[in-house]
Motif scaffolding. Sequence first.
Motif, mmCIF file in Angstrom:
data_model
loop_
_atom_site.group_PDB
_atom_site.id
_atom_site.type_symbol
_atom_site.label_atom_id
_atom_site.label_comp_id
_atom_site.label_asym_id
_atom_site.label_seq_id
_atom_site.Cartn_x
_atom_site.Cartn_y
_atom_site.Cartn_z
ATOM 1 N N GLY A 281 -2.342 67.860 48.319
ATOM 2 C CA GLY A 281 -1.726 68.144 47.468
ATOM 3 C C GLY A 281 -2.456 68.041 46.044
ATOM 4 O O GLY A 281 -2.355 68.741 45.107
ATOM 5 N N CYS A 282 -3.501 67.129 46.048
ATOM 6 C CA CYS A 282 -4.540 67.226 44.913
ATOM 7 C C CYS A 282 -5.861 67.058 45.336
ATOM 8 O O CYS A 282 -6.818 67.276 44.589
ATOM 9 N N GLY A 283 -6.146 66.420 46.490
ATOM 10 C CA GLY A 283 -7.581 66.186 46.921
ATOM 11 C C GLY A 283 -8.504 65.034 46.321
ATOM 12 O O GLY A 283 -9.500 64.998 46.644
ATOM 13 N N ILE A 284 -7.593 64.369 45.552
ATOM 14 C CA ILE A 284 -8.351 63.275 44.879
ATOM 15 C C ILE A 284 -7.724 61.758 44.816
ATOM 16 O O ILE A 284 -7.578 61.026 43.963
ATOM 17 N N GLY A 285 -6.683 61.873 45.783
ATOM 18 C CA GLY A 285 -6.148 60.431 46.041
ATOM 19 C C GLY A 285 -5.146 60.236 45.194
ATOM 20 O O GLY A 285 -4.773 59.112 45.135
ATOM 21 N N GLU A 286 -4.489 61.127 44.415
ATOM 22 C CA GLU A 286 -3.530 61.010 43.419
ATOM 23 C C GLU A 286 -2.086 60.979 44.000
ATOM 24 O O GLU A 286 -1.121 60.905 43.104
ATOM 25 N N GLY B 236 -0.869 61.273 47.468
ATOM 26 C CA GLY B 236 -0.452 60.837 48.900
ATOM 27 C C GLY B 236 -0.116 61.648 49.818
ATOM 28 O O GLY B 236 0.485 61.454 51.008
ATOM 29 N N ASN C 296 -5.394 57.428 51.945
ATOM 30 C CA ASN C 296 -5.421 59.019 51.656
ATOM 31 C C ASN C 296 -6.583 59.718 52.447
ATOM 32 O O ASN C 296 -7.673 59.420 52.381
ATOM 33 N N LEU D 194 -9.714 61.097 50.832
ATOM 34 C CA LEU D 194 -10.715 60.156 50.241
ATOM 35 C C LEU D 194 -11.499 59.531 51.279
ATOM 36 O O LEU D 194 -11.919 58.358 51.128
ATOM 37 N N GLY E 215 2.193 55.461 46.164
ATOM 38 C CA GLY E 215 1.238 56.243 46.055
ATOM 39 C C GLY E 215 1.476 57.512 46.711
ATOM 40 O O GLY E 215 0.523 58.160 47.040
#
Lengths: 752, 286, 164
Positions: C45-50, C52, C64, C67, C137
């Motif tokens: 959904g975002c690739g940066i752990g924001e 979940g 995640n 990450l 998360g």
Amino acid sequence: MTEKVGAIGSSIPRRGALDRLTGASMFSADFRLENPLALRAVRSPHSHARVLRIDTEEASRMPGVARIFTARDIPGKNLTGIINKDRPLLVEDKVRFVGDPVALVAAETEEAAERAAGAVNVLYEVLPAVYDPADALANEAPLIHEKGNLLFRRRVVRGDAASAFSSCAVVVEETYRTSFLEHCYLEPDAGAGWVDADGTLVIIASTQNPHYDHSEVAALLGVEDGRIRIIQAATGGGFGSKLDLNMQGFIGLALYHLQRPVRCVYSREETFIATSKRHALIMEMKTGAGKDGRLHAMKCRILCDTGAYGSYGIAVASRAAVHAGGPYEIEHVDTEVLCVYTNNPVAGAMRGFGTPQVAFAHESQMDLLAEKLGMDPFEIRRRNALRVGSVTATGQKLEASVGIGECLDAIKESYEKARSARSDRGDSPFTCRGVGIGAMWYGIGNTGMQNPSTAQVEIDLDGAVTLYTGCADIGQGSTTVLAQIAAGTLGLAPDEIRMIVADTKLTTNAGATSASRQTYISGNAVRDAAAKLVDVLLTEAVDLMKVPKNSLAVEGGFVVYKGDTDRRIAFSKLAARARRKGIPLRWQGYFDPVTSPLNPDTGHGEPYATYAYACHLAEVTVDITTGEVTVDRVVAAHDVGRAIHPEGVVGQICGGVAMGVGFALMEEFKPGVTASFKDYHIPTANDMPEVVPLIVESSEPTGPFGAKGVGEPALIPTAPAVLNALSDALGKRIYHLPANLERVLEAANKRG
Amino acid sequence: MRSDVRYVRPSSLGEAVGFLSDHGPETKPLAGGTDLLISIRSGELKARYVMDVNRIPELKGIAMTGEGLSIGAGTTIAEIASSETVKRLAPVLRKSCLSFGSPQVRNAATIGGNIANASPSADTFPPLIVHETIAVLSGPDGERRIPVEEAAAGPYKSNVGSRELIVRFILKPSEGRFFEFLKIGRRKTLAIARVSMAVLAEKDMRGAVGFIRFCLGSSTPVPCRIVEVEDFLTGKILNEAVVAEGGRLAAEKMIEISGRRSTTVYKEPAVKGLFNRLLYPMVKND
Amino acid sequence: MIEPLKTVPISFKVNGRPVSLEVGAGETALHAIRERLQLTGAKEGCGIGECGACTILVNAKAVNACLMLAAQMDGTSIRTVEGLAGGGSIHPLQKAFLDHHAVQCGFCTPGLLMSAAALLKEHPCPDRRTIADGLSGNLCRCTGYRQIFQAVEAVAQGEKEKTQ
């Protein structure tokens, strides 16, 4: 017609939910294709620049690159847009925002596509850009489109507002501002495609409007309709952004030229740069009332920043104009909305089409008037609430299903309790509490224009029923609701209805999943189709049973005689009988709500066949030393006409409240700054208030089983309620959304 | 995804330091990955080697030792948050760990990574500073000990050498004292702190402040202990006016260090405000 | 493994099944799970752990997958939504999500289920606040979380009744 008990008003398990829960659902990025090419757009780093040269030579020679496309490769008409066609798939002469696509790379892997995209050499001549809609209207402003920077103007005029203000006991006049917002559906835009053996270009897409995608891709490629097939994949939310053509055109272009499977999956970062935003509005609003609190006049001037291309800008402007006064009777109205191009990102459809923004303004005005009059905020709304027989600003007389009064009444007890409790519940010297109300109205469907839906219902010789609908379920639950409506009409259980959904080869056009229209409009189309089939079955039964048609009903797969329910004939038998006579077993239904276009000068007309109404009560706690806000509780009353699926309605309401909390307090897309979920915050589970959903059912006579819609209404009243609660807590009002830490603390420090 | 990095996974501290002594400047240690993976995705990571330090036993564990409370650099935030030892001896650190990132991030992120990343808003920094923590580093020349506030040179600039690893932290334990960690975010979870603060304090026999350690986070290039505030409050009986003056001093010091910026319009009153809330329980208890 | 590698051989368990893979040094666990093992329940959904949406269980802990490097999975036990039910046909959480209408678009759902499973393992009888925190998360844009909370509560309640 009989109504199957249990089909309507019953919260049956959602269609497709089980697959979502086990990971089996196929979203666009999940499809396994044979050796697919990855597509990656080359996007402009400039917000306004002439494209002098696109040099793809070096990039084309990089390993893994299949081809790089530019505008010259588009065989058909390189202009897209659902309302006004002003947006090229790949730009030809100039870019108009940061993110405008100039070329498209097709490569063997994502990495190769990304590398090659970085190596495409574009020579730009940077042009002066304009980012403020007021500046964009100035004479000397750089021209973004040749026709000028004013995309659209909508006036709505009723009575004589200018002179009515002089007779008002109180007048309030303020300017309200909202920011660009990002939709933040959890699934970034994605699609895939392949070429069928017969040459059909098949495009799988995360979309809200497959039939629009279909016609747009066919026009871009200059091919006959039959050569395109759009299939909606499982779609991870849309909220308006997936109404635009996002990746579908890229996929079509690559399929057309390369005849190979392709995949186009946006990263979250790309959705931030490339897809539409909610319009930022500047709203000057002047509202006057008599001593008794009755509204007399409203004047409203709105500037609507639509960014680089039109997208849904015209719809947003129109809807903002029609809804600017709120769900209240106002005799004298003078509204003008200007929708303006800038070099900001494209602003398009987002849940509510301008109504969430104007609701923030009109609901703030209501509280300001109440304060000046020494009147309770609840009371001033109750006194002015629209009712059956009221005439709106566009001159439309409301004939039925006007549930705003009932919604207000539904929250009254909670409101009074909250008001009396708010002062003695402060448990810290640093916090204070506030209570606020927000109300709204929302016209279902497109504004004053044709807005049809179609559906087909078919019975086979075994008596099994299949519903064919082009309606894209993007998570709101339309597939389940339409099955219920078909089942309710046919006297079947909803799980007995087989469904073929959102595939342009197999289903007819149901229009966009937008404007909260699918339950009402596609629901009626389904009901119409099912009713036609029922009539065939009843007609056959009359012939067999020798009783009048009105003594018969459909129930559990049988036509039964109401006088003696043991007398029954199975659908299968009746279907077979009809077939032998050559009577069709597949029927098409159709519904287009009765509206009339808005007069271009006065805005008069009947823009919608029906309206949904709602009000929310918000209770907040504010830390006056830091500006932190906690929304403690939201009581949300919604007139949905009839809840076909009550838990689905509750889900819409709670999701709307969450998005409303974000709109009120934290969400802001800053062009050029906001890049990812790191810097764009939507509410987490910990940010959620307790939500008390209250379903009000003021039945709509023209709705399927009385239903209207709730998707967008769910969101609209939350932010106004939260902002009014903040003002109640702080004694100081915030006029600019979001009411973030900085704005809240500033207001707290300014209070008396 | 970058295909040109190389992955290496030492299984002992000796192996890790050995690798770093040869390749340190081209190597980025991978602990929880919650910052590093983002830089891999964005292409910002310039390293040739990614050294996974998650299987090094010497970096693990929480124990009270003769030197103080020892926390391995590779201990995850979740492990710290659920440690009974930390709850007793460093509850302010525990509190910062409970609100760190998200549950998923807490399960992966390590305290060593949080400090080595040197973000001005690193949540564990202020609690470690008020515990007068020593960071124990290991490098080719052996062990080096530095006060934790010296671990960061500036925003995202670490003082940990490219050939060094943080092995563990030694905290002065603090049992039974007043403690608090507060942060302001744009939302309640998954928000980078706009302002954060940690405090340890104790009253003396007459009810005046006998001991205090105060650290400000997210407001200066490196989270910093503000001794001016500590000195001002020490020996004073806390009341609202005294605390307000302490907050004013904290804000003043922040501006002195960071200069006036566009964000100061918010941060100046917010620091004052949060400081009041931080110490309010100590005023209220009188 | 002190030899730096461009491709890393790893062996681990996925949903109880042992697997061996060669993964890229810079490849994420999410990429390996989705593209190599074709377990597409975990989403990016975002690739940066924001957000979940990619949450998986690594040694029973929710993390995640975006990450985490694929190489880090070596020697671990991974559970994804495809294996949530174990041998059974449907996990109680999946049933409760269905019954409580906790699914709308469903893109966040696999990640939420994994977080909820980890939460219930640590707190068998969580209150609403603990549930919200345990799921904080995982972003959901559709539901407003309420029906998800109710689903998790129902499972906790069911477990409680079973043990009584």
